[in-house]
Scaffold this active site. Structure first.
Site, PDB file in Angstrom:
ATOM      1  N   PHE B 218       0.865  -1.193   0.000  1.00 40.40           N
ATOM      2  CA  PHE B 218       0.000   0.000   0.000  1.00 40.40           C
ATOM      3  C   PHE B 218       0.897   1.237   0.000  1.00 40.40           C
ATOM      4  O   PHE B 218       2.079   1.147   0.326  1.00 40.40           O
ATOM      5  CB  PHE B 218      -0.974  -0.008   1.182  1.00 40.40           C
ATOM      6  CG  PHE B 218      -0.366   0.060   2.553  1.00 40.40           C
ATOM      7  CD1 PHE B 218       0.099   1.259   3.093  1.00 40.40           C
ATOM      8  CD2 PHE B 218      -0.278  -1.079   3.337  1.00 40.40           C
ATOM      9  CE1 PHE B 218       0.641   1.328   4.361  1.00 40.40           C
ATOM     10  CE2 PHE B 218       0.273  -1.030   4.615  1.00 40.40           C
ATOM     11  CZ  PHE B 218       0.728   0.169   5.131  1.00 40.40           C
ATOM     12  N   GLY B 312      -2.425  -6.830   4.864  1.00 36.10           N
ATOM     13  CA  GLY B 312      -1.689  -5.625   5.236  1.00 36.10           C
ATOM     14  C   GLY B 312      -0.439  -5.609   4.391  1.00 36.10           C
ATOM     15  O   GLY B 312      -0.220  -6.514   3.584  1.00 36.10           O
ATOM     16  N   ASP B 313       0.377  -4.601   4.572  1.00 32.38           N
ATOM     17  CA  ASP B 313       1.613  -4.456   3.799  1.00 32.38           C
ATOM     18  C   ASP B 313       1.333  -4.600   2.288  1.00 32.38           C
ATOM     19  O   ASP B 313       0.641  -3.782   1.722  1.00 32.38           O
ATOM     20  CB  ASP B 313       2.689  -5.432   4.270  1.00 32.38           C
ATOM     21  CG  ASP B 313       3.123  -5.132   5.715  1.00 32.38           C
ATOM     22  OD1 ASP B 313       2.517  -4.248   6.341  1.00 32.38           O
ATOM     23  OD2 ASP B 313       4.047  -5.787   6.214  1.00 32.38           O
ATOM     24  N   HIS B 314       1.850  -5.669   1.696  1.00 30.35           N
ATOM     25  CA  HIS B 314       1.752  -5.787   0.232  1.00 30.35           C
ATOM     26  C   HIS B 314       0.463  -6.479  -0.202  1.00 30.35           C
ATOM     27  O   HIS B 314       0.478  -7.410  -1.005  1.00 30.35           O
ATOM     28  CB  HIS B 314       2.958  -6.556  -0.314  1.00 30.35           C
ATOM     29  CG  HIS B 314       4.268  -5.879  -0.068  1.00 30.35           C
ATOM     30  ND1 HIS B 314       4.833  -5.783   1.193  1.00 30.35           N
ATOM     31  CD2 HIS B 314       5.114  -5.239  -0.905  1.00 30.35           C
ATOM     32  CE1 HIS B 314       5.990  -5.124   1.113  1.00 30.35           C
ATOM     33  NE2 HIS B 314       6.179  -4.776  -0.141  1.00 30.35           N
ATOM     34  N   TRP B 315      -0.647  -6.030   0.305  1.00 33.45           N
ATOM     35  CA  TRP B 315      -1.934  -6.675  -0.003  1.00 33.45           C
ATOM     36  C   TRP B 315      -2.594  -6.100  -1.256  1.00 33.45           C
ATOM     37  O   TRP B 315      -3.620  -6.612  -1.716  1.00 33.45           O
ATOM     38  CB  TRP B 315      -2.892  -6.542   1.182  1.00 33.45           C
ATOM     39  CG  TRP B 315      -3.513  -5.174   1.339  1.00 33.45           C
ATOM     40  CD1 TRP B 315      -2.875  -4.032   1.685  1.00 33.45           C
ATOM     41  CD2 TRP B 315      -4.874  -4.814   1.127  1.00 33.45           C
ATOM     42  NE1 TRP B 315      -3.753  -2.975   1.723  1.00 33.45           N
ATOM     43  CE2 TRP B 315      -4.992  -3.429   1.384  1.00 33.45           C
ATOM     44  CE3 TRP B 315      -6.026  -5.529   0.751  1.00 33.45           C
ATOM     45  CZ2 TRP B 315      -6.210  -2.744   1.273  1.00 33.45           C
ATOM     46  CZ3 TRP B 315      -7.236  -4.839   0.649  1.00 33.45           C
ATOM     47  CH2 TRP B 315      -7.314  -3.458   0.903  1.00 33.45           C
TER      48      TRP B 315
END
Lengths: 721, 721
Positions: B218, B312-315
């Site tokens: 994100f 989360g993170d690279h979702w």
């Protein structure tokens, strides 16, 4: 100094002959007047005082109105928005209106003069898809289910709105409802002129014909419970008739639509960005009203009398700050002084020999009653008016209403005595000269410009509204400040900013005529103001200046202002707003001790860019931001209601924005509750205490301390220089 | 009831072997995990607990990144808006960005992939009118004086944003900055797959591969002072590269423009009404991301392991509530539980075998520090999560971070014990059944619909913002209420409202995607909702529902709502709002004793029409209005932040709007600080105390009182029925 006398008008009534004579003597009044509901006693016609007679061109003649029903004044109305639930819809025209005030006009062809609009699509419903059922008073529409419809239609004003208002306020039981006729129409026009001639002949003792006013009443519509439904002091809705509108079509060169007047139900409130068609209509009305008004004034002059216009009631189309007002040839204008702003609205009028302010309170039973505070009202009113009079004086003051009420109220006449005394003192001391003004002009920029001089953000003549007081404060402060104020429009900006202007102020809610709406997406406007500031000009924004969501910004001059408003789209962007460490030492806040009052100040304002300084915050957001922009500067406030302290803050903000800080103390008083007005040619300054407490203040002249003053509450003192 | 065990994941680290074993025993944990910055000790691989391993597809391999610089992940950036003062303008691209995080992409042709926009006109500057000077890092533009310009350009993410965040938060001195590479690109894709295979082979003890996450982070951009500059959890700005964009052009059938991503600088915040092009791009990314993610999941499965995704993170591009998520074939999703809303964001995901919630606080030194309150955070978090879990349970819970910090904090492990105990109690008691839901569905209507299920009005994962909490309250209340919630888009309304829906809620600021903006001027939308309510449906508006200035109204469904907002244009219209004399007896307020909290509630709301009732006012304006509309009803709130009392008010508003008041007390507790969840098939109900004080409450079942309960602070009790 020459002693100043007179300059005061008192109201009177048939039962007040003795009392009037006593008060005339005591207050040194030089004019007497009648009012709506009172009569001039014949015993007072020869006292030496000038005699004013209120003159109503449009009413007090029901016989004429009844015999000429097609020339009764008309008003454009719009029904409530009604949602269809099937393929036909009936809308009752008079629902929510009072049938004693208004009557549907069926004389003029509805299909020519009415409009049915589908408000869900914004499209006009073709005339073949609706008809008016006179029996039920309903318009029947071929509708689309769940679309909303309105009907715009013409109605006759069968009860004059001001007569109705006064009747209801004073509970005039049994009096006949006065109808209002349209003086612009041919039969009535000839009749009214003739009648004015006869009246002048029959009233040789009258010196001043006080027109109350000319032809068209501001919009004042009552609901079915006789409560106010719609009141717009600037409203043109009741200045229409097919007779006039056909002339307008001819003049404008395009077909008239009711929507130009009803304006989606907003009736062209001054808060609306005026459409081209509405501006055309105002222009047309000014031309015609000034022409006809001149005819009446000429008649008055032919009888050796003066013609005075009351700025109120039927003032529509006269537009004292418009291009055509001069043509009327009036001797005087009189208006109600509600505060400094409304005082300036009268005293700034050009093209007349003198101006007169009718001070408040009006002697009506709504104030002179148990629980009322007429003395307090008179004091508050005078303190606001006085500071404005020092900058732009009225020639006369006066009062209106039932003199009996005032004379019987303990202490009220003493209060008037004080006011009249100070008013005359000002005229004595100024000796016909003007007070010192800053060596540059300040401009208020909005969609209306000079036409609505001192009328910005006003709903109805000095009435407080939560939505506007944080903007009205700006012009109220300015009304009594030593700065010359121009009111400029966006076209004025497009045509080139007057080089005398050093500071431009834009104050208002987004998308209103005061802020400017889509004008801020006009390349010509934004580049002109950026250039102006970059080259050393000042820009002051209040509330939502330059606001119009476009190309990634809400404030289109966010670069100039160093500020924008968070509208939800940029919450993912970190703001890092922090109060400037030395904010209280900033020039703008040097005098300021306590909290700053931002009124209803807009929320979610953040500083941005590389050149800002934040002087006040509300949590993580900012309320007072200064920004440097090239050689120029800007100042942003979330709101600025009137108070003596905010007058000082605005004065400082103006000098700061103009980059002329060093000149501010040419004439200066240290206490923010006090102000100074300098009359250089007369060699003296007035210092006024704008508070109801005693104040100490130091007077500075040319930057150095002249003296220290110990002032009583509300006091005005004069110092020779 | 079967005793429930396990369902708990604990973090561990190399220095915590003994402590981990003790805690595993004490808390009955059945899974252990490593985290970013910690390592799984080999001694713990055979404890019988499942082993989770965080797996980073896009980083922790700087060698690869450095050797393949053209396949480093890219992000679209936009410069600040710079105002030209002459006929040329230089814009320094990296000004305000951190050169350790981002590096201008000069490998791909700037004139093909960058865009210079004149923000004063909104027009793209032709490529022949600008060039990039690599030596100075500036774009030189042939400009028009006083126009504003931006440059949109591509930059390589040379420091993974989450690694950078964790590095800065934990002050990881000296560690190498992890670069982030683009797994979508061909060389990297092949390499990453092969690497995953080797990794699976080399880690036979790992049971669950916890992808953290897949390919695109994100948007998390730092400024030149290493402070957060732009953080959008939903942002797609860092999911781009010319390689992907050329594929997109082919798929979409039109040419890509940087503006589709940078979006005037708003970067398609979820608050923006999504453009067609951005929706296309999201769709395309979902198709491609789900396809590639499936390849990785298949590899994991081939080695007999489970694949778990961290939400989360690279979702970005996985979109758990989108059409393509199922295709990935994941075994599980794990996500951070910040409150009830974010809990539901995990537990409502379909297409996986189980869901896991990582409860707060995360064991990081920012909370486990002097002045921190990890126990209080854990309690608040659990109280909000618990009520939502009762409606839509997670299968597992867990914690993350440094176990050492948690185990050494006095009383914290006891707090975890309570939470885990209650979590297992819920699973025991519900016996695999669902809790009772109202016999109708409630829909949240906005521009995003189901794709942003439980994500409305969110800036960044459960973080409180003054601008949103009065809207987030609506979904936070709903997350733990006995009603099935659908999230519908305006297209869903256009295509026909699901007949199971009885109440539609529209909550948000005007012109945001949550309120709906121009959708409300669409005849199809307004007629569909008017028909729905007229025929018996309920409509609940919060803040600026249906708002879009058009044809004389701000709230386009002012007829349905019986309300509108004063935007300045109708101040001349009298409103006459008055509190309903019996407002406290109204069904919606029957339980309510104290003041109602409207949060940052919108001001200037007035009731209008003939069918409203005002239940709360703020001066002359209204804050809570109910309106009847045909057979249906509406309820309007100026704002509705989360609180136990507001949960009750919303529950009552929903039953009232649905016209099903008589059914509300099927399961009911009298004290507004408490709630009830009924498991009919299991024959028991849970009553929870949502406050930190002891509470008395009466339990009603099928409308009659079952018992009176004396509840401890935060307690949950079970009653057999």
């Amino acid at each position: 100094m020459m002693k100043v006398r007179g300059r005061l008008t008192l109201p009177t009534d048939v039962d007040m002959v003795e009392e009037t004579l006593k008060l005339k003597e005591r207050l040194d009044a030089d004019a007497l007047r009648d009012c709506d509901g009172t009569q001039m006693p014949s015993e007072l016609l020869k006292t030496g005082a000038k005699i004013y007679a209120t003159y109503y061109t449009t009413r007090k003649d029901n016989e004429w109105a009844k015999n000429n029903p097609e020339e009764v004044q008309q008003e454009y109305l719009i029904t409530d928005r009604i949602t269809a639930t099937s393929w036909t819809l009936s809308i009752e025209l008079m629902k929510g209106f009072h049938t004693q005030q208004l009557k549907v006009n069926t004389i003029d062809e509805p299909k020519r003069w009415w409009e049915v609009i589908d408000r869900t699509t914004g499209k006009v419903v073709p005339v073949e898809n609706w008809f008016y059922d006179e029996a039920t008073g309903e318009v029947i529409i071929k509708s689309i289910p769940y679309h909303q419809y309105t009907v715009s239609f013409l109605a006759f004003l069968i009860w004059d709105p001001v007569h109705m208002y006064n009747y209801l306020t004073n509970d005039w039981q049994g009096a006949e409802h006065q109808m209002t006729f349209d003086v612009r129409q041919p039969k009535t026009q000839a009749y009214v002129k003739e009648k004015l001639r006869s009246w002048c002949e029959e009233n040789p003792d009258v010196d001043v014909v006080r027109f109350t006013t000319f032809f068209h009443q501001f919009t004042l519509t009552f609901d079915d419970q006789k409560r106010e439904k719609y009141v717009e002091w600037f409203g043109y809705s009741a200045s229409v008739s097919p007779y006039i509108l056909e002339q307008f079509e001819h003049w404008a060169g395009y077909r008239f639509r009711p929507e130009y007047i009803v304006d989606q139900g907003y009736f062209n409130s001054t808060f609306r960005v005026p459409s081209k068609e509405f501006r055309d209509f105002i222009e047309f009305q000014q031309i015609e009203v000034s022409r006809l008004a001149k005819d009446l004034v000429d008649i008055v002059h032919a009888y050796g009398k003066e013609a005075m216009m009351f700025l109120g009631d039927h003032w529509i189309g006269t537009e004292p700050f418009g291009k055509y007002f001069d043509n009327i040839g009036l001797d005087a204008v009189v208006g109600s002084v509600g505060d400094g702003v409304t005082m300036r609205m009268i005293s700034d009028i050009k093209g007349v020999n003198y101006t007169e302010g009718r001070l408040l309170p009006y002697f009506f039973p709504d104030v002179f009653t148990e629980g009322g505070d007429p003395i307090g009202e008179a004091q508050d009113n005078w303190m606001k008016a006085r500071r404005a009079i020092l900058r732009s004086p009225l020639d006369r003051i006066g009062y209106g209403g039932y003199l009996k009420l005032a004379s019987e109220w303990p202490g009220f006449i003493e209060q008037i005595e004080k006011v009249v005394g100070e008013f005359r003192q000002i005229h004595e001391a100024m000796e016909g000269t003007s007070s010192y003004m800053a060596p540059f002009k300040v401009a208020i920029l909005n969609c209306w410009g000079e036409l609505r001089r001192w009328m910005c953000n006003q709903v109805h003549h000095a009435i407080w509204h939560r939505e506007i007081y944080s903007y009205v404060g700006v012009i109220e402060c300015l009304s009594g400040m030593p700065v010359e104020v121009q009111f400029i429009s966006f076209d004025d900006v497009r045509n080139g900013i007057d080089p005398d202007i050093k500071v431009i102020i834009n104050a208002g809610d987004a998308y209103t005529a005061w802020s400017g709406a889509e004008n801020w997406t006009d390349e010509k406007v934004v580049t002109a103001i950026r250039r102006f500031v970059d080259q050393g000009g000042g820009f002051i924004g209040v509330g939502e200046p330059t606001a119009c969501q476009y190309e990634g910004r809400y404030f289109q001059l966010s670069d100039v202002l160093g500020a924008d408003r968070e509208m939800g789209f940029s919450m993912s962007t970190d703001k890092y707003n922090e109060l400037s460490p030395k904010y209280r030492d900033h020039f703008i806040l040097e005098d300021i001790k306590g909290e700053i009052d931002f009124g209803e100040g807009k929320n979610r304002i953040y500083a941005q860019g590389a050149n800002y300084e934040i002087l006040d915050m509300d949590g993580e957001y900012s309320r007072l931001i200064v920004n440097s922009y090239g050689k120029g500067r800007s100042v942003y406030f979330t709101g600025l209601p009137y108070s003596p302290q905010n007058c000082r803050i605005l004065l400082r903000a103006i000098y700061y924005a103009a980059h002329r800080e060093e000149e501010m103390k040419k004439y200066y008083v240290t206490n923010v509750e006090t102000e100074v007005a300098a009359f250089e040619k007369a060699g003296r300054v007035a210092v006024i205490n704008n508070s109801k407490e005693d104040q100490m203040t130091d007077l500075y002249i040319h930057g150095s301390q002249k003296c220290s003053l110990d002032m009583k509450a509300m006091e005005m003192v004069w110092v020779e220089i």
